[in-house]
Design a protein around this motif. Structure first.
Motif, mmCIF file in Angstrom:
data_model
loop_
_atom_site.group_PDB
_atom_site.id
_atom_site.type_symbol
_atom_site.label_atom_id
_atom_site.label_comp_id
_atom_site.label_asym_id
_atom_site.label_seq_id
_atom_site.Cartn_x
_atom_site.Cartn_y
_atom_site.Cartn_z
ATOM 1 N N LEU A 145 50.918 44.643 44.474
ATOM 2 C CA LEU A 145 50.652 43.549 43.548
ATOM 3 C C LEU A 145 49.445 43.895 42.701
ATOM 4 O O LEU A 145 48.413 44.327 43.216
ATOM 5 N N SER A 146 49.560 43.722 41.411
ATOM 6 C CA SER A 146 48.472 44.035 40.502
ATOM 7 C C SER A 146 47.308 43.075 40.703
ATOM 8 O O SER A 146 47.499 41.888 40.985
ATOM 9 N N LEU A 147 46.090 43.589 40.540
ATOM 10 C CA LEU A 147 44.910 42.733 40.625
ATOM 11 C C LEU A 147 44.854 41.744 39.475
ATOM 12 O O LEU A 147 44.134 40.740 39.545
ATOM 13 N N ASP A 148 45.600 42.013 38.419
ATOM 14 C CA ASP A 148 45.651 41.096 37.279
ATOM 15 C C ASP A 148 46.743 40.045 37.424
ATOM 16 O O ASP A 148 46.918 39.210 36.530
ATOM 17 N N ALA A 149 47.483 40.072 38.519
ATOM 18 C CA ALA A 149 48.568 39.112 38.710
ATOM 19 C C ALA A 149 47.994 37.708 38.875
ATOM 20 O O ALA A 149 47.065 37.493 39.656
ATOM 21 N N PRO A 150 48.541 36.713 38.146
ATOM 22 C CA PRO A 150 48.030 35.339 38.270
ATOM 23 C C PRO A 150 48.406 34.727 39.608
ATOM 24 O O PRO A 150 49.456 35.043 40.180
ATOM 25 N N LEU A 151 47.551 33.835 40.110
ATOM 26 C CA LEU A 151 47.792 33.197 41.398
ATOM 27 C C LEU A 151 48.609 31.925 41.259
ATOM 28 O O LEU A 151 48.958 31.302 42.264
ATOM 29 N N GLY A 152 48.886 31.506 40.048
ATOM 30 C CA GLY A 152 49.676 30.295 39.817
ATOM 31 C C GLY A 152 50.473 30.413 38.550
ATOM 32 O O GLY A 152 50.432 31.421 37.840
ATOM 33 N N ALA A 153 51.220 29.343 38.262
ATOM 34 C CA ALA A 153 52.071 29.347 37.073
ATOM 35 C C ALA A 153 51.317 28.906 35.822
ATOM 36 O O ALA A 153 51.820 29.061 34.713
ATOM 37 N N ASP A 154 50.132 28.339 35.995
ATOM 38 C CA ASP A 154 49.369 27.864 34.838
ATOM 39 C C ASP A 154 48.844 29.035 34.024
ATOM 40 O O ASP A 154 48.593 30.127 34.550
ATOM 41 N N GLU A 155 48.664 28.791 32.724
ATOM 42 C CA GLU A 155 48.174 29.850 31.845
ATOM 43 C C GLU A 155 46.748 30.258 32.189
ATOM 44 O O GLU A 155 46.359 31.402 32.009
ATOM 45 N N ASP A 156 45.931 29.284 32.659
ATOM 46 C CA ASP A 156 44.538 29.580 32.984
ATOM 47 C C ASP A 156 44.344 29.848 34.477
ATOM 48 O O ASP A 156 43.230 29.714 35.001
ATOM 49 N N ALA A 157 45.421 30.207 35.168
ATOM 50 C CA ALA A 157 45.314 30.486 36.603
ATOM 51 C C ALA A 157 44.470 31.734 36.832
ATOM 52 O O ALA A 157 44.487 32.686 36.040
ATOM 53 N N ALA A 158 43.718 31.724 37.910
ATOM 54 C CA ALA A 158 42.855 32.856 38.235
ATOM 55 C C ALA A 158 43.708 34.050 38.636
ATOM 56 O O ALA A 158 44.805 33.911 39.176
ATOM 57 N N ALA A 159 43.186 35.223 38.357
ATOM 58 C CA ALA A 159 43.869 36.461 38.753
ATOM 59 C C ALA A 159 43.504 36.814 40.185
ATOM 60 O O ALA A 159 42.487 36.359 40.718
ATOM 61 N N LEU A 160 44.324 37.619 40.802
ATOM 62 C CA LEU A 160 44.081 38.011 42.189
ATOM 63 C C LEU A 160 42.740 38.721 42.331
ATOM 64 O O LEU A 160 42.007 38.515 43.304
ATOM 65 N N GLY A 161 42.397 39.553 41.360
ATOM 66 C CA GLY A 161 41.141 40.282 41.436
ATOM 67 C C GLY A 161 39.915 39.393 41.370
ATOM 68 O O GLY A 161 38.827 39.786 41.827
ATOM 69 N N ASP A 162 40.076 38.174 40.820
ATOM 70 C CA ASP A 162 38.932 37.270 40.702
ATOM 71 C C ASP A 162 38.522 36.674 42.037
ATOM 72 O O ASP A 162 37.372 36.248 42.207
ATOM 73 N N VAL A 163 39.435 36.610 42.996
ATOM 74 C CA VAL A 163 39.127 35.968 44.276
ATOM 75 C C VAL A 163 38.875 36.976 45.382
ATOM 76 O O VAL A 163 38.551 36.588 46.507
ATOM 77 N N LEU A 164 39.025 38.264 45.082
ATOM 78 C CA LEU A 164 38.722 39.279 46.088
ATOM 79 C C LEU A 164 37.227 39.578 46.084
ATOM 80 O O LEU A 164 36.642 39.793 45.018
ATOM 81 N N PRO A 165 36.589 39.606 47.240
ATOM 82 C CA PRO A 165 35.145 39.868 47.269
ATOM 83 C C PRO A 165 34.824 41.313 46.922
ATOM 84 O O PRO A 165 35.605 42.230 47.219
ATOM 85 N N GLU A 166 33.699 41.501 46.259
ATOM 86 C CA GLU A 166 33.242 42.856 45.966
ATOM 87 C C GLU A 166 32.596 43.459 47.208
ATOM 88 O O GLU A 166 32.231 42.751 48.160
ATOM 89 N N GLU A 167 32.450 44.751 47.209
ATOM 90 C CA GLU A 167 31.852 45.430 48.361
ATOM 91 C C GLU A 167 30.381 45.064 48.485
ATOM 92 O O GLU A 167 29.622 45.137 47.513
ATOM 93 N N ASP A 168 29.986 44.644 49.663
ATOM 94 C CA ASP A 168 28.611 44.237 49.943
ATOM 95 C C ASP A 168 27.995 45.267 50.883
ATOM 96 O O ASP A 168 28.380 45.369 52.050
ATOM 97 N N ASP A 169 27.018 46.025 50.380
ATOM 98 C CA ASP A 169 26.386 47.056 51.200
ATOM 99 C C ASP A 169 25.678 46.459 52.409
ATOM 100 O O ASP A 169 25.692 47.030 53.504
ATOM 101 N N ALA A 170 25.058 45.288 52.219
ATOM 102 C CA ALA A 170 24.346 44.650 53.332
ATOM 103 C C ALA A 170 25.329 44.236 54.429
ATOM 104 O O ALA A 170 25.051 44.365 55.619
#
Length: 289
Positions: free
Chosen positions: A197-222
């Motif tokens: 699944l692409s990280l740019d894939a929308p999480l809903g049917a709405d036009e302003d739905a967040a993309a999958l990549g927006d809700v994945l946490p970034e790497e935290d070194d701590a």
């Protein structure tokens, strides 16, 4: 009535006029010979490939023979590609795979065996399209064994779901496929790698739905070092007092080895040996624990 008698007697009169009776053999003798159709004049693929197998054939003629065989079987290549059209791959890619299979069939055909070329080409083109799906369409490369099991798994899941009225369990699937439950789980995990699944894939049917990549946490070194940091604390507390103080001054107090040596009235070389010994000890205990 007289007209009917006149029409009926025409063939007899024609025969009498010639002095002999018109027989079927005489009519066939004067009939025009049947002309051969264009398809009958065209050589078969087997004949072309037999000529192609000649060693003393000029290169230009050899290329022309290949072109003729390819042109004869292009419709069959398109039919093979269309069989796999609705499986997520563009038709152009499937056609290219079928054409590659056709060329392999031309190169591998042996006219001395006496087999028809059409069946051989069909098998070769179909195999090449299947190989395309196996080697090119998986998002993550997995062993061939699990790739082959995927199609059987999908078929069993569909059949058993309809039969049982529910999704089959791992144990039921493993029993049907005659493999262990562990291998069944590996097969199911590998099947999930067919597509991603692409990280740019929308999480809903709405036009302003967040993309999958927006809700994945970034790497935290701590966060990545949290477990190691918590695990090493009790090991540091168990060190002898001098070794523990030297370690803390070096890595928490940011003192140089020379400054630590002056603090403990020892040589810098001695400090270096103590640090190396302590670090090796901590590392081995972390790995063992």
């Amino acid at each position: 009535m007289a007209a009917e008698v006149r029409v009926a007697t025409i063939p007899q009169q024609a025969g009498a006029a010639s002095g002999r009776k018109a027989t079927p053999s005489s009519r066939a003798k004067h009939a025009r010979p049947a002309e051969r159709t264009h398809d009958e004049d065209r050589p078969t693929a087997e004949e072309l490939l037999a000529e192609l197998a000649s060693e003393d054939l000029p290169q230009q003629r050899r290329e022309r023979l290949r072109e003729m065989v390819v042109e004869m079987h292009l419709p069959m290549a398109r039919d093979v590609a269309r069989r796999y059209l609705h499986r997520g791959e563009p038709l152009e890619d499937l056609l290219q795979a079928a054409y590659v299979g056709l060329m392999k069939a031309i190169n591998g055909y042996d006219p001395n065996l006496g087999h028809g070329f059409r069946g051989y080409a069909m098998v070769t083109m179909t195999g090449e399209v299947k190989r395309h799906f196996r080697d090119r369409t998986w998002a993550v490369r997995v062993p061939r064994l699990y790739q082959e099991r995927r199609s059987e798994l999908n078929r069993l899941v569909a059949d058993m779901t309809q039969e049982l009225g529910r999704f089959p369990t791992v144990a039921e699937l493993a029993k049907k496929m005659r493999i262990s439950e562990e291998d069944m789980l590996l097969t199911m995990d590998a099947s999930a790698a067919y597509s991603t699944l692409s990280l740019d894939a929308p999480l809903g049917a709405d036009e302003d739905a967040a993309a999958l990549g927006d809700v994945l946490p970034e790497e935290d070194d701590a966060l990545a070092t949290l477990v190691d940091r918590e695990a090493v604390k009790p090991l540091i507390d168990e060190l002898p007092e001098r070794e523990k103080n030297i370690l803390l001054l070096r890595f928490y107090g940011n003192l140089t080895q020379a400054e630590i040596a002056a603090e403990f009235h020892i040589s810098q070389m001695h400090v270096s040996r103590i640090l190396r010994k302590v670090l090796d000890q901590l590392r081995s205990e972390l790995v063992a624990g």
